[in-house]
Design a protein around this motif. Structure first.
Motif, PDB file in Angstrom:
ATOM      1  N   VAL A  22       0.852  -1.187   0.000  1.00  0.00           N
ATOM      2  CA  VAL A  22       0.000   0.000   0.000  1.00  0.00           C
ATOM      3  C   VAL A  22       0.887   1.237   0.000  1.00  0.00           C
ATOM      4  O   VAL A  22       2.013   1.218   0.498  1.00  0.00           O
ATOM      5  CB  VAL A  22      -0.947   0.021   1.224  1.00  0.00           C
ATOM      6  CG1 VAL A  22      -1.883  -1.170   1.195  1.00  0.00           C
ATOM      7  CG2 VAL A  22      -0.167   0.040   2.518  1.00  0.00           C
ATOM      8  N   ASP A  23       0.372   2.303  -0.559  1.00  0.00           N
ATOM      9  CA  ASP A  23       1.121   3.552  -0.649  1.00  0.00           C
ATOM     10  C   ASP A  23       0.975   4.320   0.653  1.00  0.00           C
ATOM     11  O   ASP A  23      -0.108   4.764   1.004  1.00  0.00           O
ATOM     12  CB  ASP A  23       0.595   4.383  -1.827  1.00  0.00           C
ATOM     13  CG  ASP A  23       1.365   5.675  -2.021  1.00  0.00           C
ATOM     14  OD1 ASP A  23       2.365   5.901  -1.307  1.00  0.00           O
ATOM     15  OD2 ASP A  23       0.964   6.475  -2.886  1.00  0.00           O
ATOM     16  N   ALA A  24       2.083   4.475   1.367  1.00  0.00           N
ATOM     17  CA  ALA A  24       2.077   5.220   2.626  1.00  0.00           C
ATOM     18  C   ALA A  24       2.811   6.554   2.484  1.00  0.00           C
ATOM     19  O   ALA A  24       3.311   7.111   3.462  1.00  0.00           O
ATOM     20  CB  ALA A  24       2.707   4.395   3.736  1.00  0.00           C
ATOM     21  N   GLY A  25       2.882   7.068   1.258  1.00  0.00           N
ATOM     22  CA  GLY A  25       3.515   8.364   1.034  1.00  0.00           C
ATOM     23  C   GLY A  25       4.997   8.329   1.353  1.00  0.00           C
ATOM     24  O   GLY A  25       5.731   7.430   0.911  1.00  0.00           O
ATOM     25  N   GLU A  26       5.443   9.272   2.138  1.00  0.00           N
ATOM     26  CA  GLU A  26       6.855   9.352   2.493  1.00  0.00           C
ATOM     27  C   GLU A  26       7.317   8.176   3.336  1.00  0.00           C
ATOM     28  O   GLU A  26       8.522   7.924   3.456  1.00  0.00           O
ATOM     29  CB  GLU A  26       7.124  10.657   3.251  1.00  0.00           C
ATOM     30  CG  GLU A  26       6.897  11.918   2.414  1.00  0.00           C
ATOM     31  CD  GLU A  26       7.185  13.173   3.194  1.00  0.00           C
ATOM     32  OE1 GLU A  26       7.512  13.057   4.398  1.00  0.00           O
ATOM     33  OE2 GLU A  26       7.102  14.263   2.600  1.00  0.00           O
ATOM     34  N   GLU A  27       6.377   7.435   3.919  1.00  0.00           N
ATOM     35  CA  GLU A  27       6.732   6.291   4.750  1.00  0.00           C
ATOM     36  C   GLU A  27       7.028   5.040   3.935  1.00  0.00           C
ATOM     37  O   GLU A  27       7.409   4.013   4.486  1.00  0.00           O
ATOM     38  CB  GLU A  27       5.594   5.994   5.742  1.00  0.00           C
ATOM     39  CG  GLU A  27       5.229   7.151   6.652  1.00  0.00           C
ATOM     40  CD  GLU A  27       6.372   7.563   7.550  1.00  0.00           C
ATOM     41  OE1 GLU A  27       7.226   6.696   7.863  1.00  0.00           O
ATOM     42  OE2 GLU A  27       6.432   8.744   7.934  1.00  0.00           O
ATOM     43  N   GLY A  28       6.861   5.113   2.609  1.00  0.00           N
ATOM     44  CA  GLY A  28       7.163   3.971   1.755  1.00  0.00           C
ATOM     45  C   GLY A  28       5.924   3.177   1.399  1.00  0.00           C
ATOM     46  O   GLY A  28       4.828   3.728   1.267  1.00  0.00           O
TER      47      GLY A  28
END
Length: 244
Positions: free
Chosen positions: A125-131
């Motif tokens: 899943v896309d967690a933004g800056e968290e990878g």
């Protein structure tokens, strides 16, 4: 002794590929008959919805010509906790919440269940800056947004606090980048030790809305959170946290 002609020609693929390249789609024999949305909105009967509901499989390979752990694909999937868990969430959880009177306390999760369109295994899943955290099972809406993320453990060892804390961390990262996430779940064929139960309780207490009426609710920010559920499976799946 040689196998059948089909088995002799079959390609053997690793279980990791079989899972990661398999998706399930929630479909119905006919949309004119009761659906999960009907059950959610109008109280449609569990058995009638179940007869109409289909989980259709899509794979990134030819499923008729592969063996996984020396078994046909369908037999392999039927033996996996991930597949059985996905089936339970789609077919049973909404009714279990409704019949035990938890549809209000777990409202965000309850409201998300009829919106599940696709299920993928070993999904990122896309967690933004968290990878891009990965989960054993990801339940998505029609736009591909994660509604529920889950990890599944098939084994005899009890689940401890570290495994619960890891799920909470990954779910927090996910919720920080999508408002659609309604639930994070950890399912096991064993049981949760006291440390795991305490970790789940503390995660739900630590947010800004720690006294909210929402059950087992992890608050990520003032307006964002999700329900955390711990689930044990022996003869059947049972929600351990929150206790149903």
């Amino acid at each position: 002794m040689t196998g059948s002609p089909t088995e002799d020609r079959a390609e053997s693929i690793p279980s990791s590929r079989a899972l990661s390249e398999t998706d399930l789609f929630v479909r119905y024999a006919t949309t004119g008959d009761p659906t999960l949305e009907s059950a959610h909105s109008n109280g449609a009967d569990r058995a009638i919805v179940g007869e109409n509901l289909r989980l259709e499989r899509h794979t990134g390979f030819d499923p008729t010509n592969v063996l996984v752990d020396d078994r046909p694909l369908e037999a392999f999937l039927d033996g996996r906790i991930e597949r059985r868990f996905a089936d339970w969430v789609v077919r049973a959880l909404l009714f279990d919440l409704r019949e035990t009177g938890h549809e209000n306390g777990l409202q965000e999760l309850y409201d998300a269940l009829p919106r599940i369109d696709r299920i993928d295994f070993d999904g990122a899943v896309d967690a933004g800056e968290e990878g891009e955290p990965r989960f054993d099972v990801v339940f998505r809406n029609r736009m591909g947004e994660p509604l529920i993320v889950a990890d599944c453990v098939d084994g005899r060892e009890p689940i401890g606090e570290k495994r619960v804390a890891s799920l909470v961390t990954a779910a927090n990262e996910t919720k920080g980048n999508t408002k659609r996430l309604a639930g994070a779940m950890l399912a096991t064929t064993s049981f949760f030790d006291p440390g795991a139960l305490e970790t789940a309780t503390e995660a739900a207490r630590s947010g800004l809305l720690g006294r909210t009426a929402r059950e087992s609710y992890v608050t990520v920010s003032r307006r964002r959170g999700y329900h955390l559920c711990l689930i044990e499976m022996r003869d059947a799946f049972h929600v351990r946290v929150p206790e149903l």
